[in-house]
Design an enzyme around this catalytic site. Structure first.
Site, mmCIF file in Angstrom:
data_model
loop_
_atom_site.group_PDB
_atom_site.id
_atom_site.type_symbol
_atom_site.label_atom_id
_atom_site.label_comp_id
_atom_site.label_asym_id
_atom_site.label_seq_id
_atom_site.Cartn_x
_atom_site.Cartn_y
_atom_site.Cartn_z
ATOM 1 N N LYS A 141 0.832 -1.214 0.000
ATOM 2 C CA LYS A 141 0.000 0.000 0.000
ATOM 3 C C LYS A 141 0.868 1.266 0.000
ATOM 4 O O LYS A 141 0.631 2.181 -0.772
ATOM 5 C CB LYS A 141 -0.930 0.033 1.229
ATOM 6 C CG LYS A 141 -1.895 -1.123 1.317
ATOM 7 C CD LYS A 141 -2.887 -0.950 2.465
ATOM 8 C CE LYS A 141 -2.267 -0.975 3.845
ATOM 9 N NZ LYS A 141 -1.729 -2.291 4.261
ATOM 10 N N ARG A 154 -9.567 0.476 9.089
ATOM 11 C CA ARG A 154 -9.116 -0.884 9.371
ATOM 12 C C ARG A 154 -10.132 -1.673 10.188
ATOM 13 O O ARG A 154 -9.881 -2.837 10.510
ATOM 14 C CB ARG A 154 -7.815 -0.828 10.152
ATOM 15 C CG ARG A 154 -6.556 -0.949 9.287
ATOM 16 C CD ARG A 154 -5.384 -0.659 10.190
ATOM 17 N NE ARG A 154 -4.197 -1.358 9.888
ATOM 18 C CZ ARG A 154 -3.091 -0.773 9.398
ATOM 19 N NH1 ARG A 154 -3.089 0.491 9.080
ATOM 20 N NH2 ARG A 154 -2.005 -1.473 9.230
ATOM 21 N N ARG A 182 11.845 -5.806 4.556
ATOM 22 C CA ARG A 182 11.608 -4.372 4.347
ATOM 23 C C ARG A 182 12.502 -3.508 5.243
ATOM 24 O O ARG A 182 12.635 -3.756 6.437
ATOM 25 C CB ARG A 182 10.137 -4.056 4.647
ATOM 26 C CG ARG A 182 9.799 -2.581 4.467
ATOM 27 C CD ARG A 182 8.340 -2.351 4.324
ATOM 28 N NE ARG A 182 7.621 -2.420 5.593
ATOM 29 C CZ ARG A 182 6.320 -2.172 5.709
ATOM 30 N NH1 ARG A 182 5.592 -1.878 4.641
ATOM 31 N NH2 ARG A 182 5.717 -2.255 6.887
ATOM 32 N N ARG A 190 11.533 -1.497 10.870
ATOM 33 C CA ARG A 190 10.495 -1.211 11.863
ATOM 34 C C ARG A 190 10.412 -2.371 12.843
ATOM 35 O O ARG A 190 10.436 -3.530 12.432
ATOM 36 C CB ARG A 190 9.130 -1.072 11.149
ATOM 37 C CG ARG A 190 8.800 0.334 10.744
ATOM 38 C CD ARG A 190 7.603 0.417 9.839
ATOM 39 N NE ARG A 190 6.397 -0.219 10.358
ATOM 40 C CZ ARG A 190 5.230 -0.207 9.721
ATOM 41 N NH1 ARG A 190 5.116 0.409 8.554
ATOM 42 N NH2 ARG A 190 4.172 -0.805 10.230
ATOM 43 N N ARG A 226 -0.097 -8.885 13.553
ATOM 44 C CA ARG A 226 -0.734 -7.943 12.613
ATOM 45 C C ARG A 226 -1.572 -8.696 11.588
ATOM 46 O O ARG A 226 -2.636 -8.230 11.182
ATOM 47 C CB ARG A 226 0.341 -7.079 11.918
ATOM 48 C CG ARG A 226 0.913 -6.009 12.843
ATOM 49 C CD ARG A 226 2.238 -5.477 12.351
ATOM 50 N NE ARG A 226 2.109 -4.630 11.191
ATOM 51 C CZ ARG A 226 3.121 -4.335 10.370
ATOM 52 N NH1 ARG A 226 4.329 -4.826 10.585
ATOM 53 N NH2 ARG A 226 2.926 -3.546 9.343
HETATM 54 P P1 AMP Z 1 0.928 0.585 9.090
HETATM 55 O O1 AMP Z 1 2.106 1.469 8.909
HETATM 56 O O2 AMP Z 1 -0.243 0.978 8.251
HETATM 57 O O3 AMP Z 1 1.289 -0.880 8.934
HETATM 58 O O4 AMP Z 1 0.459 0.760 10.613
HETATM 59 C C1 AMP Z 1 1.332 0.480 11.688
HETATM 60 C C2 AMP Z 1 0.543 0.346 12.987
HETATM 61 O O5 AMP Z 1 -0.143 1.583 13.254
HETATM 62 C C3 AMP Z 1 -0.561 -0.715 12.958
HETATM 63 O O6 AMP Z 1 -0.075 -2.012 13.244
HETATM 64 C C4 AMP Z 1 -1.485 -0.181 14.057
HETATM 65 O O7 AMP Z 1 -0.948 -0.430 15.339
HETATM 66 C C5 AMP Z 1 -1.419 1.329 13.843
HETATM 67 N N1 AMP Z 1 -2.468 1.773 12.876
HETATM 68 C C6 AMP Z 1 -2.280 2.299 11.639
HETATM 69 N N2 AMP Z 1 -3.450 2.581 11.039
HETATM 70 C C7 AMP Z 1 -4.416 2.223 11.928
HETATM 71 C C8 AMP Z 1 -5.829 2.240 11.908
HETATM 72 N N3 AMP Z 1 -6.523 2.687 10.841
HETATM 73 N N4 AMP Z 1 -6.489 1.779 13.004
HETATM 74 C C9 AMP Z 1 -5.828 1.348 14.096
HETATM 75 N N5 AMP Z 1 -4.504 1.272 14.171
HETATM 76 C C10 AMP Z 1 -3.779 1.714 13.115
#
Ligand code: AMP
Length: 217
Positions: A13, A88, A127, A159, A170
């Protein structure tokens, strides 16, 4: 162009969002990036979010919905945006629809990327990110020992939540809380499925073709 990029972690994404931003000059709204920035700056939002993010759980809905409301009410983002990593959960999706209605925004499409779980685990394990410019690298290309970004000289890092244990969590969270949104968007005819297994440039082409075709409808 007002679109949502949807799919499990590691599906591409963020990478595809960056390419679409170049194409459409849209605002790229990544809740993950916004939350990581808040954690880094130790803001109240960051302090609330950190413990959830560290173990691969979702940050509570009210926190992320508040964040998105703030961003989407800014003029720049309202015109043209790519939402990456939001919504989400079902409550987030209905809060977003209510916000769109309030702001008079019409969502164009929801691009849903599909990739096998094994490929996802491998991609996230490989990554690496640049702390300076945010570029995304894979160690298959740059090697495991590259510490400095070739583009900006920033630190290249992994990360913590891309390590195997949080990744497993996740993926579970995705299955339980996020995947049901596929039906939510399919029912309203807004879902465009894209096979994300191919090479980045080819997936980008699939996305562009699908977006233009969807516009012609
Ligand atoms: P991402 O970078 O999109 O993989 O997000 C990293 C982390 O941020 C996720 O594992 C969640 O802990 C938090 N996070 C990001 N977007 C959301 C969302 N829409 N709702 C809840 N937690 C989020």
């Amino acid at each position: 162009m007002k679109i949502i990029l949807f799919g499990p972690p590691g599906v591409g994404k963020g990478t595809q969002a960056k390419l679409l931003v170049e194409e459409f000059h849209s605002a790229h709204i990544s809740t993950g990036d916004l939350l990581r920035e808040a954690v880094k700056n130790k803001t109240i939002l960051g302090l609330k979010a950190k413990s959830f993010m560290d173990v691969g759980n979702l940050v509570p809905d009210d926190v992320v919905v508040g964040l998105i409301e703030e961003v989407l009410t800014s003029e720049e983002a309202r015109e043209n945006f790519i939402l990456d990593g939001f919504p989400r959960t079902l409550p987030q999706a209905s809060a977003l629809d209510a916000l769109f209605e309030k702001l008079g925004v019409r969502l164009d499409s929801v691009i849903s990327f599909e990739v096998d779980n094994e490929e996802i685990i491998d991609r996230l394990n490989q990554r690496r990110l640049c702390r300076g410019c945010g570029r995304i690298y894979t160690i298959a290309r740059i090697g495991a020992n590259l510490k400095m970004c070739p583009q900006c000289g920033g630190e290249v890092y992994q990360r913590d939540d891309d390590k195997p244990e949080p990744v497993r969590r996740r993926l579970e969270v995705y299955q339980q809380q996020t995947k049901p949104l596929i039906d939510y968007y399919r029912k309203t005819n807004r879902l465009i499925p894209i096979n994300g297994m191919d090479e980045i440039g080819y997936v980008h082409k699939l996305v562009l073709d699908a977006l233009y075709k969807d516009r012609m409808k």
